[in-house]
Structure formats: structure tokens, C-alpha cells
Design a protein around this motif. Structure first.
Motif, PDB file in Angstrom:
ATOM      1  N   LEU B  10     -18.851  -8.097 -23.675  1.00 50.92           N
ATOM      2  CA  LEU B  10     -19.451  -9.398 -21.994  1.00 50.92           C
ATOM      3  C   LEU B  10     -18.014 -10.300 -22.279  1.00 50.92           C
ATOM      4  O   LEU B  10     -17.693 -10.613 -21.041  1.00 50.92           O
ATOM      5  CB  LEU B  10     -20.913 -10.017 -22.497  1.00 50.92           C
ATOM      6  CG  LEU B  10     -21.749  -9.912 -22.443  1.00 50.92           C
ATOM      7  CD1 LEU B  10     -22.981 -10.233 -22.845  1.00 50.92           C
ATOM      8  CD2 LEU B  10     -22.291  -9.850 -20.793  1.00 50.92           C
ATOM      9  N   VAL B  11     -17.914 -10.697 -23.169  1.00 51.62           N
ATOM     10  CA  VAL B  11     -16.841 -11.421 -23.602  1.00 51.62           C
ATOM     11  C   VAL B  11     -15.029 -10.791 -22.407  1.00 51.62           C
ATOM     12  O   VAL B  11     -14.497 -11.367 -21.434  1.00 51.62           O
ATOM     13  CB  VAL B  11     -16.120 -11.891 -24.481  1.00 51.62           C
ATOM     14  CG1 VAL B  11     -14.889 -12.900 -24.640  1.00 51.62           C
ATOM     15  CG2 VAL B  11     -17.401 -12.928 -25.768  1.00 51.62           C
ATOM     16  N   SER B  12     -14.725 -10.045 -22.736  1.00 53.16           N
ATOM     17  CA  SER B  12     -13.399  -9.307 -22.496  1.00 53.16           C
ATOM     18  C   SER B  12     -13.865  -8.927 -20.657  1.00 53.16           C
ATOM     19  O   SER B  12     -13.487  -9.126 -19.760  1.00 53.16           O
ATOM     20  CB  SER B  12     -12.588  -8.130 -22.827  1.00 53.16           C
ATOM     21  OG  SER B  12     -14.306  -6.784 -22.422  1.00 53.16           O
ATOM     22  N   THR B 141     -13.388 -12.732 -30.826  1.00 61.99           N
ATOM     23  CA  THR B 141     -12.502 -14.208 -30.685  1.00 61.99           C
ATOM     24  C   THR B 141     -11.081 -13.486 -29.693  1.00 61.99           C
ATOM     25  O   THR B 141     -10.433 -12.581 -29.371  1.00 61.99           O
ATOM     26  CB  THR B 141     -12.002 -13.406 -32.032  1.00 61.99           C
ATOM     27  OG1 THR B 141     -12.409 -13.585 -33.471  1.00 61.99           O
ATOM     28  CG2 THR B 141     -10.453 -15.172 -32.322  1.00 61.99           C
ATOM     29  N   ILE B 142     -11.249 -14.454 -29.297  1.00 65.14           N
ATOM     30  CA  ILE B 142     -10.131 -14.105 -27.737  1.00 65.14           C
ATOM     31  C   ILE B 142      -9.362 -15.862 -27.909  1.00 65.14           C
ATOM     32  O   ILE B 142      -9.282 -16.722 -28.610  1.00 65.14           O
ATOM     33  CB  ILE B 142     -10.764 -14.146 -26.284  1.00 65.14           C
ATOM     34  CG1 ILE B 142     -11.418 -15.495 -25.763  1.00 65.14           C
ATOM     35  CG2 ILE B 142     -11.412 -13.073 -26.427  1.00 65.14           C
ATOM     36  CD1 ILE B 142     -12.132 -15.241 -24.835  1.00 65.14           C
ATOM     37  N   ALA B 144      -6.613 -18.832 -26.566  1.00 66.01           N
ATOM     38  CA  ALA B 144      -7.818 -20.352 -26.121  1.00 66.01           C
ATOM     39  C   ALA B 144      -7.122 -20.486 -24.706  1.00 66.01           C
ATOM     40  O   ALA B 144      -7.947 -20.707 -23.437  1.00 66.01           O
ATOM     41  CB  ALA B 144      -7.005 -21.290 -26.820  1.00 66.01           C
ATOM     42  N   GLN B 145      -5.906 -19.357 -24.209  1.00 66.65           N
ATOM     43  CA  GLN B 145      -5.752 -18.878 -22.835  1.00 66.65           C
ATOM     44  C   GLN B 145      -6.802 -18.558 -21.982  1.00 66.65           C
ATOM     45  O   GLN B 145      -7.176 -18.782 -20.820  1.00 66.65           O
ATOM     46  CB  GLN B 145      -4.424 -18.286 -22.408  1.00 66.65           C
ATOM     47  CG  GLN B 145      -3.841 -18.282 -21.491  1.00 66.65           C
ATOM     48  CD  GLN B 145      -3.001 -19.223 -20.396  1.00 66.65           C
ATOM     49  OE1 GLN B 145      -2.788 -20.667 -21.022  1.00 66.65           O
ATOM     50  NE2 GLN B 145      -3.565 -19.495 -19.366  1.00 66.65           N
ATOM     51  N   GLU B 146      -7.142 -17.522 -22.606  1.00 66.05           N
ATOM     52  CA  GLU B 146      -7.989 -16.034 -21.791  1.00 66.05           C
ATOM     53  C   GLU B 146      -9.417 -17.651 -21.676  1.00 66.05           C
ATOM     54  O   GLU B 146     -10.137 -17.544 -20.619  1.00 66.05           O
ATOM     55  CB  GLU B 146      -8.750 -15.260 -22.815  1.00 66.05           C
ATOM     56  CG  GLU B 146      -7.664 -14.158 -22.861  1.00 66.05           C
ATOM     57  CD  GLU B 146      -7.709 -12.920 -23.578  1.00 66.05           C
ATOM     58  OE1 GLU B 146      -7.455 -11.795 -23.009  1.00 66.05           O
ATOM     59  OE2 GLU B 146      -7.794 -12.907 -24.654  1.00 66.05           O
ATOM     60  N   THR B 147      -9.264 -18.651 -22.635  1.00 64.15           N
ATOM     61  CA  THR B 147     -10.609 -19.326 -22.497  1.00 64.15           C
ATOM     62  C   THR B 147     -10.372 -20.162 -21.202  1.00 64.15           C
ATOM     63  O   THR B 147     -11.752 -20.318 -20.299  1.00 64.15           O
ATOM     64  CB  THR B 147     -10.839 -19.839 -23.435  1.00 64.15           C
ATOM     65  OG1 THR B 147     -10.859 -19.239 -25.215  1.00 64.15           O
ATOM     66  CG2 THR B 147     -13.096 -20.467 -23.828  1.00 64.15           C
ATOM     67  N   LEU B 148      -9.143 -20.363 -20.889  1.00 68.20           N
ATOM     68  CA  LEU B 148      -8.918 -21.517 -19.875  1.00 68.20           C
ATOM     69  C   LEU B 148      -8.977 -20.748 -18.817  1.00 68.20           C
ATOM     70  O   LEU B 148      -9.757 -21.287 -17.621  1.00 68.20           O
ATOM     71  CB  LEU B 148      -7.522 -21.974 -19.648  1.00 68.20           C
ATOM     72  CG  LEU B 148      -6.897 -22.877 -19.468  1.00 68.20           C
ATOM     73  CD1 LEU B 148      -7.799 -24.681 -19.514  1.00 68.20           C
ATOM     74  CD2 LEU B 148      -5.802 -22.951 -19.632  1.00 68.20           C
TER      75      LEU B 148
END
Lengths: 318, 293
Positions: B10-12, B141-142, B144-148
Motif C-alpha cells: 500500500l505505502v509504496s 518505513t519510508i 521523509a522525502q517520499e512522505t513529502l
């Protein structure tokens, strides 16, 4: 024609001979593309992948199965035609932009398959040490590209004769009719799907064989063949030469091969030549939409009024 | 399949989908309004990332990322206008415009891509991440840039939607997309809106480049893969529908993440293209599309 036969007698420089061979090969690909693109009006974006399929089919059968390179080249053509059947199944049923997209997706699919099967195809590194052509008592490797010159020239001549015959036959007329007025052509009983399928399969055979020659001549098969740069280089040959003319793309193949190789010799400009070719393509589309052939002096056209007045370059039925 | 794998997929998938949504919405905007496919869209993303790198990186002008983003936006407005003027506008009255612009934008793509290679060289580059560190979402865990990327993409898309539905220019663009002749009759300056659309789409591509340029390494081919995916997404979503495009982008991200997990990274692209061909055969109007243009 005679001049082309004599070139290797006069030109002893292997590099210039190499350029001729490459130009012959590109000429085959560009001229056969014109059958579907120009005459058929099928906006087939997979043509360069037929060439690439020829390269890999020949490389694989010659290297891994030990097939005679001459037969492997023919197999390249057959494999490309078989691939054209696969492309044709969706293409004959679709219209307009969808044809562009499906053929485009197909060429990406082939590229991805080549890259993903790296244990067979060498992946992004490509395949090296493809066996060379071979004749009893004659060595293709130590004749300063003399033999390959004539093989490539022979292929171009045979291709040109076949393509001329093809587009002038009843079949050629029927695909032109489908291009110019689909509804009318269909109402006169031309089977659209079947004719388009035949056009794709016939026009895929020649780049397949040319790809085979390319593989045994350069002895490598690399996925760069499927790159946008190759497509746009050959597409620009078709456009610069003028679509719906078999000779135009061949002449343009010579012009652009020598031009782009000449530019590649300028220091640090190996990439820049593609920029020049891309710019040339846009300029030709802007100012000579019918190709450079249409820019020739008018007295040249008068000699063959039939050809000059033909409604040559239309791409509408796609 | 455990809950952990599911959340990892889901996250990726959402990270991928966010990038695709930004790319595909720009492509879709130009398609809806002008009726052309811009094959140079991917290289505009590359260009944006390289310009931002040059302005912001310590090996370049070292002016900081804010300046980098500002210069990128300005540069892409310029390039977008230039492309529209030079290789799209001359063919408006041509009945084969769709096909001619496939060729001219392809030429523009080669021109820019090789130009980038000449100017910046083939050496790999990477943008400084806007935010450092890692974030934990759904037990995965990803960076922070990917979260951005996940956060900024919906914000930009929301801003685009507000622009298209609330402002005069945005409504004009939609009107032109629906019927250029009628738009012209009621006094809309159609050719001006074409330029605005192209510039807007170029800026979207450039910003995508800035966002993804710190997640991936920059190469002159940086934008090719997203371009191909964006093309597929625009078709999947149904030509001419921005909402459909965005939905398809996230769906595609999830499908790609799931396929990568189950059949591996090598087979995934082939499967995606196969899916595209099958979808086009069965539903040429796209999975979510209704109208065929």
C-alpha cells in the motif's frame, strides 16, 4: 545503381564502406515503414521494434542454436512478420490515436521483455559475439567490409523491388484506397482488417531481415535499438524523404546517415547529432510537409506529371 | 499475505501513484484542451530536476532549494511556451494535427534529452532532499522525502482542480477542452489559453522532477519511464477526464507495487504493457472513461 556497385572499387576506406552498409540497412527499414505509414496510412509506431526483433531473433538463433547466419537472417524476417501478426490483431480493430498507443506499447513490451530476460539476451548490456556471415572459401571478416557491402546492397535492391511491386499491385491500391476513403473502400468490398494485417506483416519482413544483417554484421544486439532515438532517426528518414514514395526514404537514409555520422566525428558531439536530426525533422514538417522531394525544382516534376500530381502525402486514416 | 506485506505494498504503491498522478495530470490537461499527446512531457520533468539541481546544489550555483524551485518554474513556463509556439501552433489548422504533433513532440523530446546530456553530462546527480530522515507509516518505513511526495502531490492536484474550477482562466481552459468553437464564439481567447495550458502542464512536469529528483538519481533518461507510465495512465483513466486520470494513477501505483512484490521487478513492466494492450482491446475508452473523442 551501377555507381552503387562500383563504390567499393573506388572507396577503400573501411569506415566509409561501413557508412554505406549502415545507410543500406536504414534504407530498408525506412522504405518498408513507408508501406504502412505512407501508403497504408496506419500510424504504426512499432516498425523499429520489428527491426529490433530481427536483430535479436537472428542473434539468438545464430548464437545459441547455432543456426547458419544466412538462415538466421531469414528467420529474423519471419520472426518480425510473426510479431506483426500480434500487433495487427489489436491495430486492425482500432482507430486514430489508439493505433499510435498500442503500437507504442507493443514496442515498449518487446523492450521490457528483452531487458528482463537478461540470462538469454544479455539484458541492458546486450548480446555480443554473434556469429558472422560465412561462405565457403571466403572470409567476411578480413575483406575490409567488401562482402558485407554487397550483401547489404543486395538486400536493399531486393527490398526496393519487392516494395515497388507491392505498392503498385492491386493490394497496394487497396490499402491506398482504405487510407484515402475508408468508408468508400469498405463499401466496395475491400476487407479492411485483412488488408491492414497483410500490410503490416509484409512490411515487417524486410526490417526483420535488415535487423538480422545488422546483428551478424556488427556482431552485437543491444537494447538501444528500441530507443526513441533510433525510432526518431528512421522516422525522420521517412518524413524527410517524403512519405508515399519508396525511393524518398532510401535517399533520405543516405543523407541522414552520412550527415549524422559526419556530425558524430566533431568532438563531443556524438549526442548532438540526434539534436540536429530532430531539428531537421521538425523543420521539414514545418516547411515541406510532403518531404524534401517536394522541394525539388519544378522542371524535375514535369518529367513525370503522373507522379507529381498524385495525392501523395496524407496521413489521415490512422 | 500478512498484514505487513499488505501495508508495504500500500505505502509504496501510494508513493508511486503520487508521482504518476502529477505527471499524468499535466499530460491529461494538454490532451483534453489541445487534443494532442505531448511526448516531450517526460523530458520536461528531467529538465525541471536538472535546472533545480544546478541552481540549488553546492556543485552548482548553491543558492538553495527555494531559488531552485523558483527558477525551475520560470524556466519551464518558458520552455512550455516555446514548445507550444514552435512545434504545436503551426499545425493547429492541419487535420492530421494529432499525428504530426506525435512526431514533433517526439523530436522535441530527443532534442531536449540529448541537449541535457550535452550540457550536464551523463554523470548521475541527485537533488538534496527537502526533508531528511525516515518516517514510519502503517508499520512500513519510508524516507521523509517520499512522505513529502505523498503529501505534496494531492495538494498540487487540489490546487490544479481549484484553478480549473474556480478561476476565470481555468474555466476557460475547460470550456476550450469541451468545445473550442463554442468557446471562441463566446469570446474566449482560445490561442492564449492553449499557451497557458501548455505552460501549466510544463510546470507540473518540472515540479514532479524536483520532487522525485531527490528520491531517484538524475539521468538524462530520468523522465522516460514516468512518461511511458503517464501515457498508460491517461489511457487507463479514460481520455479527457482529470479525475479518472488521477484515480488511474494511484491504481497503477498500487498494481505496480503489488506486481513487483509478487512476480518481481523484471516481469512487472512487461505485465503492465500487456495489461494496457488488453484494456485497449476490450475498453478503448479506458477503464473509467465514458466518452470516446
Amino acid at each position: 545503381m551501377i555507381a552503387a556497385l562500383l563504390v567499393p572499387m573506388v572507396v577503400h576506406d573501411t569506415y566509409i564502406r561501413h557508412l554505406f552498409i549502415i545507410a543500406f540497412i536504414y534504407g530498408v527499414v525506412a522504405a518498408s515503414w513507408d508501406v504502412t505509414l505512407g501508403y497504408g496510412g496506419i500510424f504504426n509506431f512499432a516498425h523499429v521494434s520489428f527491426f529490433g526483433i530481427g536483430v535479436y531473433a537472428t542473434g539468438l538463433t545464430a548464437k545459441l542454436l547455432g543456426l547458419d547466419p544466412w538462415l538466421a537472417m531469414l528467420f529474423g524476417g519471419v520472426a518480425a512478420s510473426a510479431a506483426a501478426v500480434i500487433v495487427a490483431v489489436p491495430v486492425v480493430r482500432l482507430q486514430g490515436v489508439y493505433v499510435v498507443l498500442v503500437t507504442f506499447a507493443f514496442s515498449q513490451l518487446v523492450l521490457q521483455l528483452v531487458i528482463s530476460q537478461s540470462q538469454v539476451t544479455g539484458g541492458t548490456q546486450g548480446m555480443v559475439r554473434v556469429p558472422t556471415l560465412w561462405l565457403p572459401g571466403y572470409n567476411f571478416l578480413r575483406d575490409y567490409k567488401f562482402g558485407y557491402y554487397y550483401v547489404a546492397l543486395g538486400l536493399l535492391v531486393i527490398t526496393t523491388i519487392c516494395l515497388r511491386w507491392l505498392v503498385r499491385s492491386n493490394f497496394g491500391l487497396s490499402i491506398k484506397a482504405l487510407r484515402d476513403s475508408e468508408d468508400y473502400a469498405v463499401s466496395r468490398g475491400i476487407p479492411i482488417a485483412w488488408q491492414r494485417l497483410k500490410a503490416l506483416v509484409a512490411s515487417a519482413f524486410f526490417p526483420g531481415v535488415a535487423g538480422g544483417l545488422y546483428a551478424v554484421y556488427l556482431r552485437v544486439a543491444s537494447p538501444e535499438i528500441f530507443d526513441f532515438s533510433t525510432s526518431s532517426l528512421i522516422l525522420s528518414m521517412v518524413l524527410v524523404g517524403g512519405i508515399s514514395s519508396i525511393y524518398g526514404p532510401i535517399v533520405a537514409a543516405f543523407l541522414l546517415t552520412f550527415l549524422s555520422e559526419g556530425l558524430a566525428n566533431i568532438n563531443n558531439f556524438a549526442e548532438g547529432r540526434f539534436m540536429v536530426v530532430a531539428a531537421a525533422m521538425v523543420i521539414v514538417l514545418l516547411f515541406f510537409p510532403k518531404g524534401l522531394a517536394s522541394a525539388l525544382p519544378t522542371h524535375f516534376a514535369k518529367k513525370s506529371p503522373g507522379k507529381a500530381s498524385a495525392p501523395a502525402t496524407r496521413l489521415e486514416r490512422v | 499475505m500478512t498484514a505487513d506485506t499488505l501495508s508495504a505494498i500500500l505505502v509504496s504503491g501510494i508513493v508511486l501513484g503520487s508521482g504518476y498522478a502529477l505527471m499524468a495530470s499535466g499530460l491529461s490537461l494538454v490532451w483534453t484542451t489541445l487534443g494532442i499527446f505531448n511526448f516531450a512531457h517526460g523530458v520536461l520533468m528531467t529538465l525541471g530536476a536538472y535546472v533545480a539541481w544546478t541552481v540549488s546544489d553546492s556543485a552548482g550555483l548553491n543558492l538553495g532549494l527555494a531559488a531552485g524551485i523558483a527558477v525551475t518554474v520560470a524556466a519551464l513556463i518558458g520552455v512550455g511556451i516555446l514548445i507550444e509556439r514552435v512545434i504545436v501552433r503551426p499545425f493547429y489548422s492541419n487535420r492530421d494535427i494529432l499525428l504530426i504533433t506525435v512526431m514533433t513532440t517526439l523530436a522535441a523530446m530527443i532534442f531536449l534529452q540529448k541537449g541535457i546530456q550535452l550540457l550536464w553530462g551523463a554523470r548521475l546527480k541527485q537533488l538534496q532532499p527537502l526533508v531528511a530522515g525516515n518516517v514510519r507509516i502503517l508499520n512500513t518505513t519510508i524516507s521523509a522525502q517520499e512522505t513529502l511526495v505523498i503529501v505534496v502531490a494531492p495538494l498540487l492536484l487540489g490546487a490544479l482542480w481549484l484553478f480549473l474550477s474556480r478561476t476565470r482562466i481555468g474555466r476557460g481552459i475547460r470550456a476550450v477542452g469541451q468545445n473550442p468553437d463554442a468557446a471562441r464564439l463566446i469570446g474566449i481567447n482560445v490561442s492564449q489559453l492553449f499557451i497557458v495550458t501548455f505552460a501549466l502542464s510544463a510546470v507540473l512536469a518540472g515540479l514532479t522532477g524536483v520532487l522525485l529528483g531527490s528520491v531517484r538519481l538524475l539521468t538524462p533518461e530520468f523522465g522516460s519511464d514516468p512518461l511511458v507510465k503517464a501515457l498508460i495512465i491517461v489511457i487507463f483513466g479514460g481520455l479527457g477526464s482529470l479525475a479518472g486520470t488521477i484515480a488511474a494513477a494511484y491504481l497503477m501505483g498500487l498494481v505496480e507495487a503489488a506486481l513487483t512484490f509478487f512476480i518481481g521487478i523484471y516481469w512487472t513492466p512487461s505485465m503492465i504493457f500487456l495489461m494496457l494492450i488488453i484494456v485497449l482491446l476490450v475498453r478503448p475508452q479506458g477503464l473509467l472513461g465514458k466518452v470516446v473523442r
